[in-house]
Motif scaffolding. Sequence first.
Motif, mmCIF file in Angstrom:
data_model
loop_
_atom_site.group_PDB
_atom_site.id
_atom_site.type_symbol
_atom_site.label_atom_id
_atom_site.label_comp_id
_atom_site.label_asym_id
_atom_site.label_seq_id
_atom_site.Cartn_x
_atom_site.Cartn_y
_atom_site.Cartn_z
ATOM 1 N N TYR B 68 0.827 -1.202 0.000
ATOM 2 C CA TYR B 68 0.000 0.000 0.000
ATOM 3 C C TYR B 68 0.866 1.259 0.000
ATOM 4 O O TYR B 68 0.581 2.221 -0.712
ATOM 5 C CB TYR B 68 -0.882 -0.015 1.249
ATOM 6 C CG TYR B 68 -2.292 0.429 1.035
ATOM 7 C CD1 TYR B 68 -2.697 1.024 -0.146
ATOM 8 C CD2 TYR B 68 -3.231 0.244 2.025
ATOM 9 C CE1 TYR B 68 -4.002 1.419 -0.311
ATOM 10 C CE2 TYR B 68 -4.542 0.638 1.854
ATOM 11 C CZ TYR B 68 -4.919 1.223 0.692
ATOM 12 O OH TYR B 68 -6.206 1.623 0.529
ATOM 13 N N ASN B 139 4.380 -1.218 -4.661
ATOM 14 C CA ASN B 139 2.921 -1.103 -4.668
ATOM 15 C C ASN B 139 2.305 -1.456 -6.015
ATOM 16 O O ASN B 139 1.134 -1.221 -6.254
ATOM 17 C CB ASN B 139 2.472 0.285 -4.199
ATOM 18 C CG ASN B 139 2.617 1.340 -5.260
ATOM 19 O OD1 ASN B 139 3.313 1.111 -6.260
ATOM 20 N ND2 ASN B 139 2.001 2.487 -5.081
ATOM 21 N N SER B 141 2.294 -0.264 -8.736
ATOM 22 C CA SER B 141 1.749 0.821 -9.542
ATOM 23 C C SER B 141 2.418 0.825 -10.911
ATOM 24 O O SER B 141 3.575 0.442 -11.062
ATOM 25 C CB SER B 141 2.024 2.137 -8.824
ATOM 26 O OG SER B 141 2.000 3.182 -9.738
ATOM 27 N N THR B 143 2.861 3.542 -12.390
ATOM 28 C CA THR B 143 3.211 4.946 -12.551
ATOM 29 C C THR B 143 4.580 5.127 -13.200
ATOM 30 O O THR B 143 4.715 5.890 -14.147
ATOM 31 C CB THR B 143 3.199 5.649 -11.176
ATOM 32 O OG1 THR B 143 1.987 5.325 -10.539
ATOM 33 C CG2 THR B 143 3.303 7.142 -11.330
ATOM 34 N N HIS B 176 5.097 13.008 -7.699
ATOM 35 C CA HIS B 176 4.030 12.543 -6.820
ATOM 36 C C HIS B 176 4.621 12.205 -5.440
ATOM 37 O O HIS B 176 5.684 11.573 -5.372
ATOM 38 C CB HIS B 176 3.359 11.306 -7.410
ATOM 39 C CG HIS B 176 2.043 11.008 -6.770
ATOM 40 N ND1 HIS B 176 1.943 10.475 -5.509
ATOM 41 C CD2 HIS B 176 0.776 11.179 -7.204
ATOM 42 C CE1 HIS B 176 0.671 10.320 -5.195
ATOM 43 N NE2 HIS B 176 -0.059 10.749 -6.208
ATOM 44 N N PHE B 178 4.061 9.945 -3.509
ATOM 45 C CA PHE B 178 4.317 8.517 -3.330
ATOM 46 C C PHE B 178 5.753 8.161 -3.720
ATOM 47 O O PHE B 178 6.293 7.164 -3.258
ATOM 48 C CB PHE B 178 3.330 7.697 -4.164
ATOM 49 C CG PHE B 178 2.105 7.305 -3.386
ATOM 50 C CD1 PHE B 178 1.321 8.273 -2.797
ATOM 51 C CD2 PHE B 178 1.738 5.985 -3.243
ATOM 52 C CE1 PHE B 178 0.196 7.935 -2.056
ATOM 53 C CE2 PHE B 178 0.614 5.628 -2.512
ATOM 54 C CZ PHE B 178 -0.157 6.602 -1.915
#
Lengths: 315, 539
Positions: B68, B139, B141, B143, B176, B178
Motif C-alpha cells: 500500500y 505497490n 503501480s 506509474t 508525486h 508517493f
Amino acid sequence: MTGYLIRRLLWLPPTLFGLSLICFALLHLAPGDPGELLLRQSGGPSSAESAAQFKAEMGLDKSLLQRYRLWLGRAVRLDLGESFTTGEPVRDQILSRMPATIKLALTAFGLMLAATIPIGLLSALRPQGWLDQGSRLLAVVFASLPNYWFGLLLMFLFARYWQIFNIVGHDRPADIILPALTLALGMTAVQSRLARERFLAVLSEDYIRTALAKGLNRRQVFIRHALKNALAPLLHLWGASFGYLLGGSILVETVFAWPGAARLAVDAVLNRDYPVVQGYVILMALIFVGVNLAVDLGHALLDPRIRQSLVAGEK
Amino acid sequence: MKAAPLEHTVSLRGLFSPDCGRPLVRPLLVATLILPFLLFPAPGTRAGDDSTLVVACGADRYSKARHYLSFAKMSPYVWITEPLVFRGDDYKPKPGLIESWEREGRTYRLHVRKGVFFHNGRELDAEAVVHSLKINALNRSETLRIDPESYRILDKYTLELTTAHTTRHFVGFMSHPFISAYAPDTDFINHPVGTGPFMFKAYQRDRFIEVVRNDNYWREKPPNKRVVYRFMPDPQTRLMALLNGECDIVAAVDAQMLAALPKGGGFKVLTPEKPRSYICLTVNIHGDPPFDLLGDLEVRRALAFAIDRKMMAQAVFMDKARPAKSILAPWFWDQGDDFLEGYGHQPSKAKQMLEAAGWRPGPDGIRVKDGRRLRLRLVSGWPTASALKPLPEMIQQMVREVGIDLELIQIDDDGVYYGNYMAPGQADLFLEKAGNSGGLTPTWLLYMLYHSKSPWADSGYRWTLPGQEFDDHIDQAQATDDPAEILLHLRGAQKVLIDQVCSVIPLLHAPNYYLARPNVEYDPEPAGGYEGFGYAVKH
C-alpha cells in the motif's frame, strides 16, 4: 451446575464455526473485490497482470471453499491472518483496539445501571408521579433520537458551552465521560422503563403483601424480596444490552474519534478487509456467548427455581 | 366479619416512606449524578502550546502494508519525506532532490542534489534514490514502469534508468508524493526516515501522527517545532474541535461544515485562488438498455445545457468554486478554457434540443419518446458522495425543468459504487470529484481516465471512452517535448471529450477549504498542490 457449564461450553465451537461460515459467505457475496479496491486506493493504476499477481499474493485467486479452509486452519491456531489494508496481524490489530471499546462499553454500562435501577424503582413506587411521567417522556425522547445526535449535543453543552470536557481526547480519564454518556442514554431510556414495569409487577405480588402484612420491616421486604426478584429477569436484558453497547458503539466512536474496535470493523467492511471483519465477528461472538453464559449463571444464583431446573436438566 | 381489603391494611406506597425506600433510593440517585464527576475529575484542556500546531484531519487512511505504501504519504501529507522531483505552480516538474535530468529515448539520466541529508545523517545520493524507486515499485503501480534491471549508478550523484513508458514526460511522474526519498537501511514502513522538513515522532492508528521539525532541513525551515495531526472522522466534530480551541487548522472541510460555521469569532475560511479539483458528470455513452438513453449526443448536450453551474458554485461552495468548461483547470499548463465552447445555463436551448430529438413533454412534465420516459440514473459515489451533497439534488431539480427525470443513488462504499454501478455501467451518469493535480504529466489524467489503452480502460470508464480522435491527441501530446505542441493536443483532446462527444460534462472547478483559528496564518495556495500545514504560523 458444572454439567450445565460444560454443556454450554461444548456448544461454543459449533456456534463459532457456524457463525464464521455465515460471516465468510456473506462477506464474499458482497459486491466489491478487495484486490481491486486496494489497488485503486493505493494511488496508482495497475496492469491486469500485476493486479492478478497481487490478488494471488493475497490468496484471492483461490476458490471460496479453499479460502475458508485456509482461514479456518489458521484460526484454530488463534492466527486470524493479516489485514489486507494494513498488512498487520488481525489478532494484534483487534486486540490493540478492543480495550478502548470495552472500556467505553463498560463505562456506558455502569452509567446505564446506575441510572436504570433508581429511575425504574422510583417510577414504580410512585406510578404516574412526576418522576414516572418525566422518565416516560425522556424515555420516548432518548429512545427515538439517534445517539449520534446526542453526542453532538453533549459535545456542544459540556465541551463547547460549559467547557468541562474536551471534544476529542483519549488520554485523560474524563475523556470517556461524553462518549460513554452518549452510548448509555438511549439504552438507559429503554431499560429504565422495563425496570419500572418489572418492579411494579413484583411489588404487586402476593408474597410482598404477605410479607408486609406479617409485619416485616419494609426495607427488608424491599431489598430481600422485591429487589432480588425484580432484578433476576432484568439480568438477561442487561446482558443483551452490554452486547449492544459493544457493537453499537460505532457511531459514538466516529463522533468522538474514539479509537475502538467498532470503527476498525466498519472501516474493514468498507475496504472489504475480510480477515479483519472475520476476526472481529468471531471475537464479538465470543464476548456475547461469554456474557450470556455469565448472565445465565447469575440468574441461576439469584433464582432458586432456575437453579433447580438446571440441576434437573443435568439429571 | 368481613376482612378489610389488603390494600387498606398495607399500602405499597408505604415502601417509599422515610423508613424504607428513600434512604436507599436517594443515595442511589445522588450517586448516579455525581459518580462520573467523582471518578473522572480531570477538567477539559485546550489544544497545544505555541510551538505545537494541531491539525484536525478526516479519518486515518494511512496503511503500513508494503503493497500500500501510504504511511505518511497520503493526506495528510506530513512532509517527513519529499518527492524526488517537485512541481511548479503550473504543475510542470521543477528541480527537487533530483536537480536535473536528461533523456535519450526511454533512458533517463538523473543528477541528485548534493548536500541534502536524511534525518539520520546519511547523505542523499544515487544509491538512496535507487533504493527509494525500488520501494515505490512495491505497490505494483504502473506509474513509473522502470525496468528493475536498468538501474546504473554512474557516480555518487548520478544514475541512469530505463522506463517502459513511451511518454516523454516521465520525470513529471516523480513529482508525486508517493515517489519520495527514503534513507536506505531504515524501517520505511514503521519509522520513515526522509529528507523532509519534519521528522517522524509518533503514530497511533486512528488517533494521531506527530512530527517534529528537522532543524537541518536543506530548504526553508518551518516555523513550528512540533505538528500533531489528529484524525477525526466526523466533520461536525472537527468543526467543534476548532471552535473549542482543540485544533488550530481543520484540513478536511466540506460544504456542510462551512454552512455550520458560526458567524463572528474570527475563524478563517481559507481557499486557494486556483482550485485544484474538478466536479463533473461522467456520461455512460455506450450503455446497454435501460442505460442507453445518453447514447444520443443531443440528449447529452441538452442535459449539459440544463445545469446552472453558477448557482451550484454560489449555493454550495460560497462562490469560491468556478463554473467549469474544462476538466483540467484553465491555469494548468496555462491552457485557458477559451478553446472550448462549453455549456452555459440555457434551459430553453436544452428544451429545443430535446424536442428536436423527438422527446415530447408527458402529462407530468417528464418527456416521453416512443412510449419511453426520459428517466436517467445518477450515481454519486465513494469517496465524495457525502462531500458533494446536495449537488445531486440540485442537478435533479435543474434537469427536471427541461423534462428529464433523474433517479439519484448516493453511496459511500467503494465496493458497491464500483462493483454494482460503475464497472457494469448500471447508471447513466456518475457524479465525480477528483483532483486535476493528479497531473503528474500534462496528459496523465486524461490518458488514465479516457484513453482506450489506459490500464483503467477496462474499468468503469469504458462506458465513457470518447474514441480514436481523443486517443490520437493524447498519443501525440505524449510523444513530444515541444510545449506548444503538447498544449495544442491537450486542448484538442478536451475539445473532443467535452464539446464534440460530450462524454464528460464539466460542472465546477472546486477548491479545497481549510478552517483556521483567528491566530493562525496559513497559506492555502500550496506550491504544486502539496499541502503545507507544517508551515502555518501560529501567533
